[in-house]
Write a protein that holds these residues in place. Structure first.
Motif, PDB file in Angstrom:
ATOM      1  N   ILE A  86      77.306  75.019  53.985  1.00  0.00           N
ATOM      2  CA  ILE A  86      77.201  73.930  53.013  1.00  0.00           C
ATOM      3  C   ILE A  86      77.486  74.495  51.624  1.00  0.00           C
ATOM      4  O   ILE A  86      76.969  75.557  51.269  1.00  0.00           O
ATOM      5  N   ARG A 135      85.963  70.812  54.031  1.00  0.00           N
ATOM      6  CA  ARG A 135      85.105  70.161  55.033  1.00  0.00           C
ATOM      7  C   ARG A 135      85.952  69.503  56.121  1.00  0.00           C
ATOM      8  O   ARG A 135      85.677  69.639  57.314  1.00  0.00           O
ATOM      9  N   LYS A 189      80.941  72.858  56.602  1.00  0.00           N
ATOM     10  CA  LYS A 189      80.433  71.710  57.348  1.00  0.00           C
ATOM     11  C   LYS A 189      80.081  70.530  56.450  1.00  0.00           C
ATOM     12  O   LYS A 189      80.106  69.377  56.905  1.00  0.00           O
ATOM     13  N   ALA A 190      79.716  70.816  55.202  1.00  0.00           N
ATOM     14  CA  ALA A 190      79.268  69.748  54.319  1.00  0.00           C
ATOM     15  C   ALA A 190      79.310  70.225  52.876  1.00  0.00           C
ATOM     16  O   ALA A 190      79.338  71.431  52.605  1.00  0.00           O
ATOM     17  N   TRP A 191      79.286  69.258  51.942  1.00  0.00           N
ATOM     18  CA  TRP A 191      79.228  69.605  50.524  1.00  0.00           C
ATOM     19  C   TRP A 191      78.567  68.463  49.739  1.00  0.00           C
ATOM     20  O   TRP A 191      78.422  67.341  50.224  1.00  0.00           O
ATOM     21  N   ASP A 236      78.571  64.775  51.491  1.00  0.00           N
ATOM     22  CA  ASP A 236      77.704  64.589  52.655  1.00  0.00           C
ATOM     23  C   ASP A 236      76.229  64.457  52.277  1.00  0.00           C
ATOM     24  O   ASP A 236      75.401  64.149  53.117  1.00  0.00           O
TER      25      ASP A 236
END
Length: 336
Positions: A135, A169, A175-177, A199
């Motif tokens: 992340i 992503r 996976k996420a930000w 996200d």
């Protein structure tokens, strides 16, 4: 990917103290603290280049380098680049002042451009001794930090960092930000944009027992409506909630100390620890997916876990509400 799909435990580890936040922490103590978190079962570790000019990432990388990489989640932040040059002069850290005065003396520059985002991630990968970041949070775009320049910084991130993180992503590199901030305004502004597509966000100090009204009234409904999540950093409000002298990285005001005393008086009557009150209040909001208290000593990890598992009577929460110490609309454990 939803944050709830990435974070399996609601208790994580905030690494700011590893950057010698407020005090010079011995190396063995810092590494032992991360080891204690691992032994406790914590598998989410949050960091940032800003924490001691890379010191927190270096220490965490050393502590986790032999752990199975697929078993834990790392988040770190972009927006600051740690350089090899040394800066012995005073630093303008806004409201965070000299909280990392005991950190490394490397020069740190602010840059939210696309190129700087990629360079920041590359630097973090090296310091953390890992092959991937799960992340990425965009760090400290907030009025209190940058003053009147914060909107210009946000615009640089909107055209630079945000599209890069969206792409990384979508390509599966991360996976996420989202944002990693201690003010709600920037998150509200981000969520008002048609693009990009964050996200969730890390919100430090703004959904705690001592300060939660604006986040509750404005931000949390936006987050819930979009199916996103919030990670709560600083659930003890820089330590003020649990008897420390600081609130918002500075000595607590008489008003804050009075509020802490009022909450503690009710907690004492009901046999509730202040850590349990703080952690469980933040987690009661359905938009909150995890809390990440910081720890600088191994023993703090067991305290946090015990606080999370503590049985807090519903009467305590009702007493806080009746005393006007929490927002009347704030979700409380065991109370509809």
């Amino acid at each position: 990917m939803a944050l709830t799909d990435i974070l399996s435990d609601r208790l994580g580890f905030g690494a700011a103290p590893l950057g010698n936040m407020f005090r010079a922490i011995p190396e063995d103590e810092a590494l032992a603290t991360v080891e204690a978190a691992w032994d406790d079962g914590i598998r989410y570790f949050d960091n940032a280049p800003f924490y001691g000019a890379g010191l927190a990432e270096i220490r965490m990388g050393q502590a986790l380098k032999d752990k199975p990489r697929d078993e834990y989640v790392i988040s770190t932040k972009i927006g600051r680049i740690v350089l090899d040059t040394i800066d012995d002069g005073p630093r303008d850290n806004g409201e965070k002042g000299d909280v990392f005065a005991h950190g490394r003396r490397n020069t740190v520059i602010n840059d939210y451009s696309a190129d700087a985002t990629l360079r920041s991630i590359e630097g973090s990968l090296k310091r953390l001794q890992t092959d991937r970041i799960d992340i990425v949070w965009v760090h400290d775009i907030a009025q209190d930090f940058y003053g009147d320049e914060w909107l210009a910084m946000f615009e640089q991130a909107r055209t630079g960092a945000f599209p890069v993180l969206d792409r990384l992503r979508d390509e599966g590199v991360i996976k996420a930000w989202g944002l990693g901030v201690n003010r709600v305004e920037a998150v509200e502004l981000l969520l008002d944009l048609d693009a990009p597509r964050p996200d969730g966000s890390l919100l430090a100090g703004r959904y705690t027992l001592l300060d939660h009204a604006r986040a509750l009234e404005r931000l949390m409904p936006m987050v819930a409506a979009r199916g996103l999540g919030i990670v709560v950093g600083g659930p003890y409000s820089s330590g003020a909630l649990v008897g420390g002298p600081n609130f918002e990285y500075a000595p607590a005001s008489p008003e804050i100390l009075a509020k802490v005393a009022a909450i503690k008086a009710i907690a004492d009557r009901h046999g509730v620890s202040m850590k349990a009150a703080g952690l469980q209040f933040s987690l009661a909001n359905p938009a909150v997916v995890a809390v990440i208290p910081g720890a600088s000593r191994p023993g703090r990890i067991a305290e946090d876990r015990a606080a999370l598992d503590e049985q807090v009577p519903v009467a305590f929460w009702r007493a806080l509400r009746d005393a006007g110490l929490v927002h009347p609309a704030a979700p409380l454990p065991g109370i509809d």
